[in-house]
Enzyme design. Structure first.
Site, PDB file in Angstrom:
ATOM      1  N   GLU A 130       0.759  -1.105  -0.010  1.00 43.94           N
ATOM      2  CA  GLU A 130       0.077   0.046  -0.124  1.00 43.94           C
ATOM      3  C   GLU A 130       0.678   1.255  -0.131  1.00 43.94           C
ATOM      4  O   GLU A 130       0.544   2.332  -0.699  1.00 43.94           O
ATOM      5  CB  GLU A 130      -0.974   0.051   1.290  1.00 43.94           C
ATOM      6  CG  GLU A 130      -1.908  -1.306   1.163  1.00 43.94           C
ATOM      7  CD  GLU A 130      -1.551  -2.513   2.055  1.00 43.94           C
ATOM      8  OE1 GLU A 130      -2.318  -3.124   2.704  1.00 43.94           O
ATOM      9  OE2 GLU A 130      -0.111  -2.685   2.064  1.00 43.94           O
ATOM     10  N   GLU A 190      12.892 -32.170   1.063  1.00 38.89           N
ATOM     11  CA  GLU A 190      13.789 -33.038   0.300  1.00 38.89           C
ATOM     12  C   GLU A 190      14.636 -34.179   0.779  1.00 38.89           C
ATOM     13  O   GLU A 190      15.575 -33.594   1.561  1.00 38.89           O
ATOM     14  CB  GLU A 190      14.714 -32.058  -0.680  1.00 38.89           C
ATOM     15  CG  GLU A 190      14.220 -30.915  -1.501  1.00 38.89           C
ATOM     16  CD  GLU A 190      15.001 -30.533  -2.610  1.00 38.89           C
ATOM     17  OE1 GLU A 190      15.501 -31.164  -3.461  1.00 38.89           O
ATOM     18  OE2 GLU A 190      15.344 -29.225  -2.361  1.00 38.89           O
ATOM     19  N   CYS A 216      -0.385   0.208   7.492  1.00 43.00           N
ATOM     20  CA  CYS A 216      -0.715   0.538   6.154  1.00 43.00           C
ATOM     21  C   CYS A 216      -2.114   1.285   6.337  1.00 43.00           C
ATOM     22  O   CYS A 216      -2.422   1.975   5.363  1.00 43.00           O
ATOM     23  CB  CYS A 216      -0.860  -0.623   5.242  1.00 43.00           C
ATOM     24  SG  CYS A 216       0.792  -1.301   4.859  1.00 43.00           S
ATOM     25  N   THR A 267      20.336 -38.465   3.666  1.00 42.12           N
ATOM     26  CA  THR A 267      20.563 -37.801   2.401  1.00 42.12           C
ATOM     27  C   THR A 267      21.903 -36.974   2.422  1.00 42.12           C
ATOM     28  O   THR A 267      22.696 -36.911   1.132  1.00 42.12           O
ATOM     29  CB  THR A 267      19.299 -36.999   2.254  1.00 42.12           C
ATOM     30  OG1 THR A 267      18.174 -37.918   2.056  1.00 42.12           O
ATOM     31  CG2 THR A 267      19.453 -36.299   0.864  1.00 42.12           C
ATOM     32  N   ARG A 279      20.404 -21.442  -6.559  1.00 41.75           N
ATOM     33  CA  ARG A 279      21.522 -21.112  -7.389  1.00 41.75           C
ATOM     34  C   ARG A 279      21.504 -19.720  -7.929  1.00 41.75           C
ATOM     35  O   ARG A 279      20.212 -19.137  -8.262  1.00 41.75           O
ATOM     36  CB  ARG A 279      21.856 -21.740  -8.496  1.00 41.75           C
ATOM     37  CG  ARG A 279      21.724 -23.344  -8.308  1.00 41.75           C
ATOM     38  CD  ARG A 279      22.864 -24.056  -7.348  1.00 41.75           C
ATOM     39  NE  ARG A 279      22.971 -25.507  -7.465  1.00 41.75           N
ATOM     40  CZ  ARG A 279      22.493 -26.035  -6.360  1.00 41.75           C
ATOM     41  NH1 ARG A 279      21.755 -25.549  -5.241  1.00 41.75           N
ATOM     42  NH2 ARG A 279      22.415 -27.451  -6.557  1.00 41.75           N
ATOM     43  N   ARG A 291      12.349 -24.165  -4.131  1.00 39.24           N
ATOM     44  CA  ARG A 291      13.457 -24.105  -3.171  1.00 39.24           C
ATOM     45  C   ARG A 291      13.407 -22.486  -2.944  1.00 39.24           C
ATOM     46  O   ARG A 291      13.265 -21.848  -1.627  1.00 39.24           O
ATOM     47  CB  ARG A 291      14.746 -24.444  -3.695  1.00 39.24           C
ATOM     48  CG  ARG A 291      15.237 -25.970  -3.329  1.00 39.24           C
ATOM     49  CD  ARG A 291      16.443 -26.099  -3.490  1.00 39.24           C
ATOM     50  NE  ARG A 291      16.931 -27.390  -3.703  1.00 39.24           N
ATOM     51  CZ  ARG A 291      18.278 -27.716  -3.756  1.00 39.24           C
ATOM     52  NH1 ARG A 291      19.204 -27.026  -4.088  1.00 39.24           N
ATOM     53  NH2 ARG A 291      18.401 -29.032  -4.025  1.00 39.24           N
ATOM     54  N   ALA A 297      17.031 -43.747  -6.012  1.00 44.84           N
ATOM     55  CA  ALA A 297      18.555 -43.933  -6.335  1.00 44.84           C
ATOM     56  C   ALA A 297      18.648 -45.433  -6.414  1.00 44.84           C
ATOM     57  O   ALA A 297      18.024 -46.112  -6.116  1.00 44.84           O
ATOM     58  CB  ALA A 297      19.115 -43.457  -4.895  1.00 44.84           C
ATOM     59  N   LEU A 344      12.637 -40.699   5.615  1.00 43.54           N
ATOM     60  CA  LEU A 344      12.086 -39.476   6.001  1.00 43.54           C
ATOM     61  C   LEU A 344      10.807 -39.053   5.367  1.00 43.54           C
ATOM     62  O   LEU A 344       9.749 -38.692   5.930  1.00 43.54           O
ATOM     63  CB  LEU A 344      12.854 -38.179   6.238  1.00 43.54           C
ATOM     64  CG  LEU A 344      12.705 -36.957   6.694  1.00 43.54           C
ATOM     65  CD1 LEU A 344      12.276 -37.140   8.101  1.00 43.54           C
ATOM     66  CD2 LEU A 344      13.893 -36.115   6.610  1.00 43.54           C
TER      67      LEU A 344
END
Length: 379
Positions: free
Chosen positions: A52, A305, A87, A199, A210, A187, A165, A310
């Site tokens: 605002e 992730e 606001c 992991t 990144r 992410r 995997a 888990l």
């Protein structure tokens, strides 16, 4: 232009803060009069001006006046002094005559903006057709303020036979570049990323956002949360060499050992160790952990992730709000690692999902799905 058009524009503006406003909600605002936009703005960074204020300033910068105009805001204007002034009073002082919102604010600290505006003689209304879209934009913030729990997104990259995997632990790469770039967006929009010790030890990941044209040269890094109940982590792992905060979650019995491991570590990463009570099986109680993340660390959008154990624990405990699954057209074989370790004794106990979106990313398929509340026991 009409109310729908103005609020759609405000939502588009709010979306521009998707990666930068944490822990604040994403908000957009349009100031209009006689069917014409006078100014607009959105909340860009926590601690800076809200939507605002930016919209009102945009009107001034154009040499115009907000007197007698209508403010279209995606979220109910706040009514409290935080890092910025309220606001609601900024709109009142600017001479706004009407405010149309898409969402009510669930935050008790910021609520009553509506009533403050009404008390000042301003007409206030909620435009219901865009309420769902506005709520979705801040779904984690809303859930955390209402339930004290973050919105949990469980992300997985799997083969056609549901594996993440090889038996050896090798997993790079199952999916292609497009799918991995898309996961970066999740992410970047998350308050925190949660994973387990297995992991981190097997994959040695960074779990960072990144730099890119989309996220900038120095993107905000989500809090990285690692469950380490047995003090197995070591400072030389890549995740501790990236900078940015890390929260290690452990049990009381392992806190001293974990503290000693990192006490004299020469790493660029800020590491905090937090104990959480165990559940009935002796593992970290995930529900209590989620409450801690939402209430103590302001983590409202949590991305999980993790490995099969888990991930399966989150599914088994019914703690996942949304599944994002990237599936590649490949097979890894029956000895490869499963995506979710689940104990499902009967067909009636199966964990069914409702797919809300499908998307092709290169040669992979992205599923967005939510847990079904109920399912047909005859299936």
């Amino acid at each position: 232009m009409n109310t729908h058009d103005f609020l759609e524009r405000a939502l588009t503006l709010a979306e521009q803060g998707r990666y930068t406003t944490y822990p604040n909600p994403r908000v957009g605002c349009v100031i209009a009069k006689d069917g014409t936009i006078l100014g607009e703005g959105y909340h860009q960074y926590a601690g800076q001006e809200h939507a605002e204020i930016n919209a009102l300033q945009n009107v001034k910068d154009k040499g115009l006046s907000s007197e007698g105009a209508t403010a279209y805001v995606t979220l109910e204007p706040c009514n409290h002094h935080g890092k910025t002034p309220p606001c609601a009073w900024a709109l009142i002082n600017a001479g706004i005559k009407e405010v149309v919102i898409a969402s009510r604010d669930p935050n008790p600290e910021a609520s009553n903006g509506w009533q403050t505006l009404v008390n000042a003689g301003i007409a206030v209304s909620q435009y219901q057709p865009l309420t769902q879209a506005a709520d979705m934009l801040n779904r984690g913030f809303f859930k955390a303020k209402r339930l004290g729990m973050p919105f949990v997104t469980l992300k997985s990259a799997i083969s056609l036979d549901g594996r993440i995997a090889l038996k050896s632990g090798e997993s790079k790469w199952i999916t292609g570049t497009e799918a991995r770039e898309d996961a970066q967006r999740i992410r970047a929009a998350s308050s925190a990323i949660l994973t387990g010790t297995g992991t981190v030890l097997t994959d040695n990941p960074r779990y960072t956002v990144r730099p890119s044209a989309e996220f900038g040269d120095n993107p905000r890094q989500p809090l990285r949360v690692i469950i380490d109940a047995k003090a197995r982590l070591r400072p030389e792992l890549q995740i501790f060499q990236q900078g940015g905060p890390i929260l290690l979650i452990t049990l009381a019995a392992s806190q001293q050992a974990l503290s000693e491991i990192f006490a004299s570590a020469n790493i660029p990463t800020e590491v905090e160790i937090k104990t959480v009570d165990a559940d009935s099986s002796g593992r970290v109680d995930l529900a209590k952990l989620l409450h801690v993340l939402a209430t103590e660390y302001h983590c409202y959008d949590l991305m999980v992730e993790a490995g099969g154990q888990l991930s399966g624990a989150f599914v088994q405990a019914n703690l996942v709000d949304e599944f994002v699954i990237y599936q590649a057209p490949t097979f890894l074989g029956h000895e490869a690692k499963a995506c979710y370790y689940l104990n499902i004794p009967t067909m009636a106990a199966q964990k069914r999902l409702t797919v809300s979106a499908l998307q092709t990313l290169g040669n992979d398929i992205k599923y967005i799905a939510t847990p079904q509340k109920t399912h047909d026991p005859d299936l």
